[in-house]
Design a protein around this motif. Structure first.
Motif, PDB file in Angstrom:
ATOM      1  N   LEU B 230       0.835  -1.209   0.000  1.00 55.14           N
ATOM      2  CA  LEU B 230       0.000   0.000   0.000  1.00 55.14           C
ATOM      3  C   LEU B 230       0.868   1.256   0.000  1.00 55.14           C
ATOM      4  CD1 LEU B 230      -3.049  -0.734   2.319  1.00 55.14           C
ATOM      5  CD2 LEU B 230      -3.015  -0.459  -0.148  1.00 55.14           C
ATOM      6  N   LEU B 231       1.895   1.260   0.862  1.00 59.34           N
ATOM      7  CA  LEU B 231       2.792   2.425   0.918  1.00 59.34           C
ATOM      8  C   LEU B 231       3.566   2.569  -0.389  1.00 59.34           C
ATOM      9  CD1 LEU B 231       4.170   2.167   4.564  1.00 59.34           C
ATOM     10  CD2 LEU B 231       2.645   3.908   3.654  1.00 59.34           C
ATOM     11  N   GLU B 232       3.976   1.423  -0.946  1.00 59.54           N
ATOM     12  CA  GLU B 232       4.722   1.433  -2.203  1.00 59.54           C
ATOM     13  C   GLU B 232       3.844   2.009  -3.322  1.00 59.54           C
ATOM     14  OE1 GLU B 232       5.530  -2.427  -3.653  1.00 59.54           O
ATOM     15  OE2 GLU B 232       6.815  -1.723  -5.255  1.00 59.54           O
ATOM     16  N   SER B 233       2.571   1.587  -3.335  1.00 58.01           N
ATOM     17  CA  SER B 233       1.646   2.082  -4.357  1.00 58.01           C
ATOM     18  C   SER B 233       1.444   3.584  -4.229  1.00 58.01           C
ATOM     19  CB  SER B 233       0.298   1.373  -4.248  1.00 58.01           C
ATOM     20  OG  SER B 233       0.483   0.011  -4.495  1.00 58.01           O
ATOM     21  N   LEU B 234       1.362   4.041  -2.960  1.00 59.16           N
ATOM     22  CA  LEU B 234       1.214   5.484  -2.721  1.00 59.16           C
ATOM     23  C   LEU B 234       2.442   6.229  -3.257  1.00 59.16           C
ATOM     24  CD1 LEU B 234      -0.623   7.573  -1.210  1.00 59.16           C
ATOM     25  CD2 LEU B 234       0.907   7.307   0.722  1.00 59.16           C
ATOM     26  N   GLY B 235       3.625   5.690  -2.961  1.00 62.86           N
ATOM     27  CA  GLY B 235       4.873   6.303  -3.437  1.00 62.86           C
ATOM     28  C   GLY B 235       4.945   6.315  -4.953  1.00 62.86           C
ATOM     29  N   ILE B 236       4.597   5.182  -5.578  1.00 61.90           N
ATOM     30  CA  ILE B 236       4.640   5.086  -7.038  1.00 61.90           C
ATOM     31  C   ILE B 236       3.640   6.068  -7.661  1.00 61.90           C
ATOM     32  CG2 ILE B 236       3.919   3.542  -8.946  1.00 61.90           C
ATOM     33  CD1 ILE B 236       6.719   2.950  -8.103  1.00 61.90           C
ATOM     34  N   GLY B 237       2.444   6.161  -7.061  1.00 60.50           N
ATOM     35  CA  GLY B 237       1.422   7.090  -7.562  1.00 60.50           C
ATOM     36  C   GLY B 237       1.927   8.528  -7.529  1.00 60.50           C
ATOM     37  N   LEU B 238       2.527   8.914  -6.383  1.00 61.01           N
ATOM     38  CA  LEU B 238       3.030  10.289  -6.240  1.00 61.01           C
ATOM     39  C   LEU B 238       4.170  10.570  -7.219  1.00 61.01           C
ATOM     40  CD1 LEU B 238       3.017  10.655  -2.338  1.00 61.01           C
ATOM     41  CD2 LEU B 238       1.552  11.863  -3.960  1.00 61.01           C
ATOM     42  N   LEU B 239       5.093   9.597  -7.350  1.00 62.43           N
ATOM     43  CA  LEU B 239       6.226   9.779  -8.267  1.00 62.43           C
ATOM     44  C   LEU B 239       5.743   9.856  -9.720  1.00 62.43           C
ATOM     45  CD1 LEU B 239       8.908   7.395  -6.706  1.00 62.43           C
ATOM     46  CD2 LEU B 239       9.003   9.879  -6.829  1.00 62.43           C
ATOM     47  N   THR B 240       4.748   9.006 -10.059  1.00 59.25           N
ATOM     48  CA  THR B 240       4.203   9.037 -11.419  1.00 59.25           C
ATOM     49  C   THR B 240       3.587  10.406 -11.704  1.00 59.25           C
ATOM     50  OG1 THR B 240       3.638   6.718 -11.133  1.00 59.25           O
ATOM     51  CG2 THR B 240       2.705   7.782 -13.046  1.00 59.25           C
ATOM     52  N   TYR B 241       2.833  10.917 -10.717  1.00 58.65           N
ATOM     53  CA  TYR B 241       2.183  12.217 -10.889  1.00 58.65           C
ATOM     54  C   TYR B 241       3.230  13.306 -11.117  1.00 58.65           C
ATOM     55  CZ  TYR B 241      -0.755  16.274  -9.978  1.00 58.65           C
ATOM     56  OH  TYR B 241      -1.425  17.468 -10.099  1.00 58.65           O
ATOM     57  N   ALA B 242       4.271  13.302 -10.272  1.00 62.29           N
ATOM     58  CA  ALA B 242       5.329  14.323 -10.411  1.00 62.29           C
ATOM     59  C   ALA B 242       5.996  14.204 -11.776  1.00 62.29           C
ATOM     60  CB  ALA B 242       6.352  14.156  -9.287  1.00 62.29           C
ATOM     61  N   GLY B 243       6.300  12.969 -12.185  1.00 68.09           N
ATOM     62  CA  GLY B 243       6.982  12.744 -13.465  1.00 68.09           C
ATOM     63  C   GLY B 243       6.130  13.143 -14.657  1.00 68.09           C
ATOM     64  N   LEU B 244       4.868  12.723 -14.644  1.00 70.14           N
ATOM     65  CA  LEU B 244       3.988  13.032 -15.780  1.00 70.14           C
ATOM     66  C   LEU B 244       3.706  14.530 -15.882  1.00 70.14           C
ATOM     67  CD1 LEU B 244       1.414  10.070 -15.613  1.00 70.14           C
ATOM     68  CD2 LEU B 244       3.300  10.358 -17.206  1.00 70.14           C
ATOM     69  N   ARG B 245       3.566  15.167 -14.710  1.00 71.19           N
ATOM     70  CA  ARG B 245       3.356  16.636 -14.698  1.00 71.19           C
ATOM     71  C   ARG B 245       4.582  17.338 -15.273  1.00 71.19           C
ATOM     72  NH1 ARG B 245      -0.825  20.132 -13.369  1.00 71.19           N
ATOM     73  NH2 ARG B 245       0.406  21.242 -11.817  1.00 71.19           N
ATOM     74  N   ALA B 299      12.363   4.388 -15.244  1.00 68.23           N
ATOM     75  CA  ALA B 299      13.027   5.012 -14.090  1.00 68.23           C
ATOM     76  C   ALA B 299      12.233   4.735 -12.808  1.00 68.23           C
ATOM     77  CB  ALA B 299      13.165   6.515 -14.317  1.00 68.23           C
ATOM     78  N   LEU B 300      10.888   4.792 -12.922  1.00 66.04           N
ATOM     79  CA  LEU B 300      10.030   4.518 -11.753  1.00 66.04           C
ATOM     80  C   LEU B 300      10.243   3.090 -11.257  1.00 66.04           C
ATOM     81  CD1 LEU B 300       6.628   6.187 -12.675  1.00 66.04           C
ATOM     82  CD2 LEU B 300       8.110   6.762 -10.772  1.00 66.04           C
ATOM     83  N   ARG B 301      10.347   2.148 -12.214  1.00 70.36           N
ATOM     84  CA  ARG B 301      10.569   0.743 -11.832  1.00 70.36           C
ATOM     85  C   ARG B 301      11.906   0.610 -11.106  1.00 70.36           C
ATOM     86  NH1 ARG B 301       6.902  -1.531 -10.254  1.00 70.36           N
ATOM     87  NH2 ARG B 301       5.716   0.300 -10.655  1.00 70.36           N
ATOM     88  N   ALA B 302      12.918   1.345 -11.614  1.00 71.87           N
ATOM     89  CA  ALA B 302      14.250   1.281 -10.987  1.00 71.87           C
ATOM     90  C   ALA B 302      14.190   1.831  -9.558  1.00 71.87           C
ATOM     91  CB  ALA B 302      15.255   2.058 -11.829  1.00 71.87           C
ATOM     92  N   VAL B 303      13.511   2.981  -9.398  1.00 70.45           N
ATOM     93  CA  VAL B 303      13.379   3.580  -8.052  1.00 70.45           C
ATOM     94  C   VAL B 303      12.649   2.612  -7.138  1.00 70.45           C
ATOM     95  CG1 VAL B 303      12.246   5.438  -6.759  1.00 70.45           C
ATOM     96  CG2 VAL B 303      13.460   5.966  -8.860  1.00 70.45           C
ATOM     97  N   ASP B 304      11.590   1.972  -7.679  1.00 75.26           N
ATOM     98  CA  ASP B 304      10.808   1.019  -6.896  1.00 75.26           C
ATOM     99  C   ASP B 304      11.685  -0.157  -6.460  1.00 75.26           C
ATOM    100  OD1 ASP B 304       8.545  -0.200  -5.792  1.00 75.26           O
ATOM    101  OD2 ASP B 304       8.197  -1.371  -7.599  1.00 75.26           O
ATOM    102  N   TRP B 306      15.051  -0.447  -6.354  1.00 77.71           N
ATOM    103  CA  TRP B 306      16.249  -0.168  -5.554  1.00 77.71           C
ATOM    104  C   TRP B 306      15.979   0.607  -4.273  1.00 77.71           C
ATOM    105  CZ3 TRP B 306      19.998  -3.193  -6.793  1.00 77.71           C
ATOM    106  CH2 TRP B 306      20.167  -3.595  -8.117  1.00 77.71           C
ATOM    107  N   ALA B 307      14.893   1.364  -4.230  1.00 76.64           N
ATOM    108  CA  ALA B 307      14.666   2.200  -3.040  1.00 76.64           C
ATOM    109  C   ALA B 307      13.386   1.841  -2.282  1.00 76.64           C
ATOM    110  CB  ALA B 307      14.637   3.668  -3.445  1.00 76.64           C
ATOM    111  N   LEU B 308      12.247   1.824  -2.991  1.00 76.73           N
ATOM    112  CA  LEU B 308      10.977   1.645  -2.281  1.00 76.73           C
ATOM    113  C   LEU B 308      10.826   0.238  -1.704  1.00 76.73           C
ATOM    114  CD1 LEU B 308       8.432   3.570  -4.564  1.00 76.73           C
ATOM    115  CD2 LEU B 308       9.370   4.288  -2.391  1.00 76.73           C
ATOM    116  N   LYS B 309      11.016  -0.769  -2.564  1.00 76.36           N
ATOM    117  CA  LYS B 309      10.809  -2.159  -2.114  1.00 76.36           C
ATOM    118  C   LYS B 309      11.731  -2.534  -0.946  1.00 76.36           C
ATOM    119  CE  LYS B 309       8.409  -5.167  -5.201  1.00 76.36           C
ATOM    120  NZ  LYS B 309       7.759  -4.334  -6.190  1.00 76.36           N
TER     121      LYS B 309
END
Lengths: 166, 381
Positions: B230-245, B299-304, B306-309
């Motif tokens: 759940l926390l990982e999904s929240l992080g991925i969602g926020l990072l995706t939003y920042a990246g797409l914006r 890049a998001l997958r890499a962050v996930d 190496w860092a989030l997971k």
């Protein structure tokens, strides 16, 4: 009025557990917040008179802190007999080595009267220590002191046994 | 075998079978309670942390609910505002260039011709996904969506509006869930420690420690996985939003919501989110290239990875990637969308039961245990 509000929000059980843990040598140096965290992962279990807490040979995975009652520690001998090693009173603990290695228990623990025991499971304590490394270091330090003390005692006993003429 | 011994075995088995039959019979109304149970389980550590401050259980549960409700309301109001603004911006930005397609701009017409097969493929994809969406709605809301849709269509054709009452019932049910889930989870959280005590009373003497071991192993494995994902999904969602914006991709909030939600489903989820973003970048006007969007998702997958997971899901589940893939395929085949969501937690539960069951049997038979848990020892030292 203030007392009533305080008693609605404040739980005396947390304070009771903290006070109890402060009396256990392994945790006596921990701060108040760490003691409260430790108290929150303990599970209180009740044993009736004659009930076995653990049996010799069972894989140990928890430290048992005696809250009330008395626990008898005994070991079986050849020929089916057993010998009582000690009685653990409230404030005492048994099975601390289970927190380091999941080795089989070396003795049997039986409640000689209705007893309440706090079980501190290895997996939960490891999780807490990983999330609070400073707290983990303190507990490991106390464990180290305990092991060093036992090692010196065993060494002295072995030396005395070797020096004693037969 | 004596009668009393036979009864001692038959009674718990019979009770369990009866309970399972009752639960199966009550399955149409079970879903909000299951969601409340899941919510209570996930919120329990927060309640415990308030309790460790010295608060009683009831005020701690109340505080956690208040904080979560405030967070949901704040998040929803922000999302609604952003989505409105986004839709308005897209409408104003896209209308002009597409209106000009009929003019003499040969390049734009060529673009439209090039994109039409992509759009057709997208329609095919949506049509293929429709039964799954209907099944997901039936599973979550307990409503026969196919029946409701045909009634609504018949109502619309006859001009009588037959589907309106059904739609109203659906809306009321969805709204009642908003009240029912927090209400039920409040009482589940309050009763949590009592339920554990009751379970421990069922196990006698030396079996208490073993029962606790199974429970804590389950909690370590499944709880850590569920909270972590759940926390990982929240992080991925926020990072995706920042990246797409930052890239200026249309529907950034919608796509990031999809990306966060899809992250719950291993392997297939992130791929689906990336595909949706690619489709938007293909189909929109003044959008970044497909390579840039693909680069962002890589890049998001890499962050996930190496860092989030490692930070959020350390020790969770401990399933081999092949086992994760196999369980996801099994879950999709057996339970559709619900199976996809529940596949990995179910595999974690199965693993814990198999390992604990074997350890229990080995202890009872007095077989030699292997050397201690080296990973845990390394963690301690």
């Amino acid at each position: 009025m203030i007392e009533a509000i305080k008693s609605y929000f404040w739980d005396p059980e947390t304070e009771r557990r903290e006070t109890f843990l402060r009396g256990v040598p392994l945790f006596e140096r921990l701060g108040r917040r760490d003691l409260a965290r430790l108290a929150s992962i303990m599970t209180e279990c009740a044993y009736s008179e004659g009930e076995t807490v653990f049996r010799e040979g069972d894989v140990g995975r928890a430290l048992a802190l005696v809250c009330s009652g008395r626990i008898e520690i005994s070991r079986s001998l050849a020929g089916g007999k057993s010998v009582t090693l000690r009685l653990v009173e409230p404030g005492g603990y048994i099975g601390e080595m289970a927190l380091l290695d999941e080795a089989p228990r070396s003795a049997t623990a039986v409640a000689v009267e209705a007893s309440r025991v706090y079980l501190l499971h290895k997996a939960r304590l490891s999780g807490l220590m990983l999330s609070r490394p400073a707290m983990g270091m303190q507990i490991i330090g106390e464990f180290g002191k305990l092991l060093a003390k036992r090692f010196r005692e065993a060494e002295t006993k072995a030396l005395l046994a070797a020096e004693t003429p037969r | 075998m004596s009668l009393s011994r036979l009864l001692a075995y038959c009674f718990p088995l019979g009770s369990a079978a009866l309970a399972a039959a009752l639960l199966w019979a009550a399955r149409p109304v079970l879903m909000p309670f299951l969601l409340a149970l899941a919510f209570a389980y996930l919120a329990d550590p927060a309640v415990r942390s308030f309790q460790s401050l010295g608060l009683r259980r009831a005020p701690s549960v109340g505080l956690v609910h208040l904080i979560l409700i405030a967070a949901v309301v704040a998040g929803a109001s922000f999302a609604v505002k952003r989505l409105r603004a986004e839709t308005a911006r897209i409408e104003s930005g896209t209308s002009a260039p597409w209106e000009e397609l009929d003019s003499s701009d040969a390049g734009q017409l060529e673009n439209a011709a090039r994109l039409s097969p992509v759009a057709e493929k997208f329609d095919d994809l949506l049509a293929a996904a429709e039964p799954w969406v209907l099944e997901a709605n039936e599973w979550t809301l307990g409503v026969d969506m196919e029946g409701w849709r045909s009634k609504a269509a018949a109502g619309a054709a006859s001009g009588l509006g037959v589907g309106v009452s059904e739609f109203g019932a659906l809306l009321i049910r969805a709204l009642s869930w908003l009240l029912l889930i927090p209400f039920a989870s409040y009482f589940i959280l309050l009763a949590g420690p009592g339920a554990l005590d009751s379970l421990l009373r069922l196990a006698s003497g030396r079996h208490i420690e073993k029962t606790l071991h199974v429970l804590w192993s389950l909690d370590e494995s499944v709880g850590r996985y569920c909270r972590g994902i759940l926390l990982e999904s929240l992080g991925i969602g926020l990072l995706t939003y920042a990246g797409l914006r930052a890239l200026g991709v249309d529907f950034a909030l919608w796509l990031s919501l999809l990306s966060g939600a899809a992250n719950v489903i291993p392997v297939a989820g992130p791929a689906a989110a990336a595909a949706a973003a690619l489709l938007v970048s293909f189909g929109g006007v003044l959008q970044p290239g497909a390579g840039t969007v693909l680069g962002l998702f890589a890049a998001l997958r890499a962050v996930d990875h190496w860092a989030l997971k490692p930070a959020l899901m350390h020790g969770a589940g401990e399933l081999h990637p092949l086992a994760v893939l196999f369980s996801v395929c099994c879950g999709a085949a057996l339970g559709g969308p619900a199976g996809l969501l529940l596949a990995v937690p179910a595999a974690c539960v199965l693993r814990v039961f198999l390992v604990s069951g074997w350890e229990w049997t080995r202890d009872e038979l007095g077989l030699k245990a292997p050397p201690g848990d080296l990973r845990a020892e390394r963690a301690l030292v």
